[in-house]
Design a protein around this motif. Structure first.
Motif, PDB file in Angstrom:
ATOM      1  N   UNK A  19       0.795  -1.232   0.000  1.00 28.24           N
ATOM      2  CA  UNK A  19       0.000   0.000   0.000  1.00 28.24           C
ATOM      3  C   UNK A  19       0.829   1.286   0.000  1.00 28.24           C
ATOM      4  N   UNK A  20       2.011   1.359   0.624  1.00 26.72           N
ATOM      5  CA  UNK A  20       2.761   2.615   0.547  1.00 26.72           C
ATOM      6  C   UNK A  20       3.326   2.905  -0.854  1.00 26.72           C
ATOM      7  N   UNK A  21       3.365   1.905  -1.691  1.00 26.40           N
ATOM      8  CA  UNK A  21       3.995   2.050  -3.001  1.00 26.40           C
ATOM      9  C   UNK A  21       3.001   2.346  -4.127  1.00 26.40           C
ATOM     10  N   UNK A  22       1.718   2.223  -3.857  1.00 23.88           N
ATOM     11  CA  UNK A  22       0.709   2.397  -4.889  1.00 23.88           C
ATOM     12  C   UNK A  22      -0.426   3.285  -4.388  1.00 23.88           C
ATOM     13  N   UNK A  23      -1.075   3.943  -5.332  1.00 21.65           N
ATOM     14  CA  UNK A  23      -2.283   4.708  -5.023  1.00 21.65           C
ATOM     15  C   UNK A  23      -3.419   4.116  -5.851  1.00 21.65           C
ATOM     16  N   UNK A  24      -4.646   4.468  -5.511  1.00 21.35           N
ATOM     17  CA  UNK A  24      -5.804   3.899  -6.206  1.00 21.35           C
ATOM     18  C   UNK A  24      -5.735   4.121  -7.715  1.00 21.35           C
ATOM     19  N   UNK A  25      -5.241   5.284  -8.128  1.00 19.05           N
ATOM     20  CA  UNK A  25      -5.185   5.605  -9.556  1.00 19.05           C
ATOM     21  C   UNK A  25      -4.272   4.660 -10.336  1.00 19.05           C
ATOM     22  N   UNK A  26      -3.336   4.015  -9.651  1.00 23.12           N
ATOM     23  CA  UNK A  26      -2.439   3.075 -10.318  1.00 23.12           C
ATOM     24  C   UNK A  26      -3.190   1.888 -10.917  1.00 23.12           C
ATOM     25  N   UNK A  27      -4.405   1.643 -10.429  1.00 28.38           N
ATOM     26  CA  UNK A  27      -5.153   0.469 -10.872  1.00 28.38           C
ATOM     27  C   UNK A  27      -6.449   0.813 -11.599  1.00 28.38           C
ATOM     28  N   UNK A  28      -6.643   2.082 -11.922  1.00 25.90           N
ATOM     29  CA  UNK A  28      -7.855   2.457 -12.650  1.00 25.90           C
ATOM     30  C   UNK A  28      -7.911   1.811 -14.031  1.00 25.90           C
ATOM     31  N   UNK A  29      -6.770   1.477 -14.601  1.00 27.17           N
ATOM     32  CA  UNK A  29      -6.735   0.822 -15.901  1.00 27.17           C
ATOM     33  C   UNK A  29      -7.419  -0.537 -15.906  1.00 27.17           C
ATOM     34  N   UNK A  30      -7.616  -1.125 -14.730  1.00 27.89           N
ATOM     35  CA  UNK A  30      -8.314  -2.421 -14.657  1.00 27.89           C
ATOM     36  C   UNK A  30      -9.726  -2.322 -15.219  1.00 27.89           C
ATOM     37  N   UNK A  31     -10.316  -1.149 -15.125  1.00 29.67           N
ATOM     38  CA  UNK A  31     -11.679  -0.975 -15.634  1.00 29.67           C
ATOM     39  C   UNK A  31     -11.751  -1.145 -17.148  1.00 29.67           C
ATOM     40  N   UNK A  32     -10.614  -0.985 -17.832  1.00 32.43           N
ATOM     41  CA  UNK A  32     -10.578  -1.182 -19.284  1.00 32.43           C
ATOM     42  C   UNK A  32     -10.647  -2.662 -19.657  1.00 32.43           C
ATOM     43  N   UNK A  33     -10.318  -3.522 -18.720  1.00 28.63           N
ATOM     44  CA  UNK A  33     -10.363  -4.963 -18.951  1.00 28.63           C
ATOM     45  C   UNK A  33     -11.710  -5.462 -18.439  1.00 28.63           C
ATOM     46  N   UNK A  34     -12.743  -5.254 -19.249  1.00 30.18           N
ATOM     47  CA  UNK A  34     -14.103  -5.463 -18.765  1.00 30.18           C
ATOM     48  C   UNK A  34     -14.803  -6.688 -19.342  1.00 30.18           C
ATOM     49  N   UNK A  35     -14.039  -7.579 -19.961  1.00 28.12           N
ATOM     50  CA  UNK A  35     -14.627  -8.836 -20.424  1.00 28.12           C
ATOM     51  C   UNK A  35     -13.814  -9.986 -19.830  1.00 28.12           C
ATOM     52  N   UNK A  36     -14.422 -11.154 -19.716  1.00 23.34           N
ATOM     53  CA  UNK A  36     -13.673 -12.293 -19.165  1.00 23.34           C
ATOM     54  C   UNK A  36     -12.405 -12.606 -19.959  1.00 23.34           C
ATOM     55  N   UNK A  37     -12.457 -12.476 -21.273  1.00 22.74           N
ATOM     56  CA  UNK A  37     -11.268 -12.817 -22.065  1.00 22.74           C
ATOM     57  C   UNK A  37     -10.142 -11.808 -21.846  1.00 22.74           C
ATOM     58  N   UNK A  38     -10.462 -10.510 -21.765  1.00 22.51           N
ATOM     59  CA  UNK A  38      -9.391  -9.532 -21.537  1.00 22.51           C
ATOM     60  C   UNK A  38      -8.848  -9.639 -20.119  1.00 22.51           C
ATOM     61  N   UNK A  39      -9.699  -9.948 -19.141  1.00 25.53           N
ATOM     62  CA  UNK A  39      -9.211 -10.159 -17.775  1.00 25.53           C
ATOM     63  C   UNK A  39      -8.313 -11.386 -17.700  1.00 25.53           C
ATOM     64  N   UNK A  40      -8.654 -12.425 -18.453  1.00 30.61           N
ATOM     65  CA  UNK A  40      -7.831 -13.628 -18.483  1.00 30.61           C
ATOM     66  C   UNK A  40      -6.461 -13.330 -19.059  1.00 30.61           C
ATOM     67  N   UNK A  41      -6.417 -12.548 -20.122  1.00 30.92           N
ATOM     68  CA  UNK A  41      -5.138 -12.188 -20.739  1.00 30.92           C
ATOM     69  C   UNK A  41      -4.288 -11.394 -19.753  1.00 30.92           C
ATOM     70  N   UNK A  42      -4.886 -10.398 -19.108  1.00 25.55           N
ATOM     71  CA  UNK A  42      -4.154  -9.602 -18.126  1.00 25.55           C
ATOM     72  C   UNK A  42      -3.684 -10.478 -16.972  1.00 25.55           C
ATOM     73  N   UNK A  43      -4.562 -11.303 -16.442  1.00 28.96           N
ATOM     74  CA  UNK A  43      -4.197 -12.167 -15.320  1.00 28.96           C
ATOM     75  C   UNK A  43      -3.068 -13.123 -15.669  1.00 28.96           C
ATOM     76  N   UNK A  44      -3.120 -13.685 -16.862  1.00 31.09           N
ATOM     77  CA  UNK A  44      -2.049 -14.595 -17.294  1.00 31.09           C
ATOM     78  C   UNK A  44      -0.731 -13.856 -17.428  1.00 31.09           C
TER      79      UNK A  44
END
Length: 147
Positions: A19-44
């Protein structure tokens, strides 16, 4: 997104508070991965990249833990030098790291990071290595042009 996710995963898997190394905005890009297939690609991508880093960390920790016990049991014997990487077997990893294949067999590949010569070669299954290549996480390094 991958860089932040891998960093978060590495810190938390190593028992450190990310938590000291990241802020919430660092992960806002996750909202762009909004389908199961794109989340799978990111997760892999995150999982495979972090796994490579964690295997290097684990090997170093094991070596550090074994060093005192080995020093008591056996006299110092010089370690054999690592095999020299063959230029056509060099690869670049996303983020600028270079690795070299130093051995292989039918089931696995042994690689070493070129910038970390003291590191022992790391084994990985041939299937995983081929998947990293296919996904573009590693790419063959361009051949050096002779002078």
């Amino acid at each position: 997104m991958i860089e932040n996710s891998v960093g978060y995963m590495l810190l938390s898997r190593c028992g450190l508070d990310p938590s000291p190394h990241f802020i919430d905005e660092d992960f806002y890009g996750l909202l762009d991965f909004n389908t199961p297939s794109t989340l799978t690609i990111l997760g892999s991508a995150v999982t495979e990249t972090a796994a490579m880093c964690l295997s290097v960390i684990a090997k170093a920790v094991r070596r550090m833990q074994a060093a005192p016990a080995e020093a008591e049991r056996a006299p110092a014997v010089p370690k054999p030098a690592l095999l020299q990487p063959v230029p056509e077997k060099r690869y670049t990893l996303q983020g600028g790291w270079e690795l070299a294949v130093v051995g292989s067999d039918a089931e696995s590949i042994l690689y070493s990071f070129i910038d970390l010569p003291e590191q022992e070669p790391v084994p990985v299954s041939r299937k995983d290595f081929d998947q990293w290549l296919a996904a573009g996480f590693i790419q063959p390094a361009p051949a050096a042009i002779p002078a």
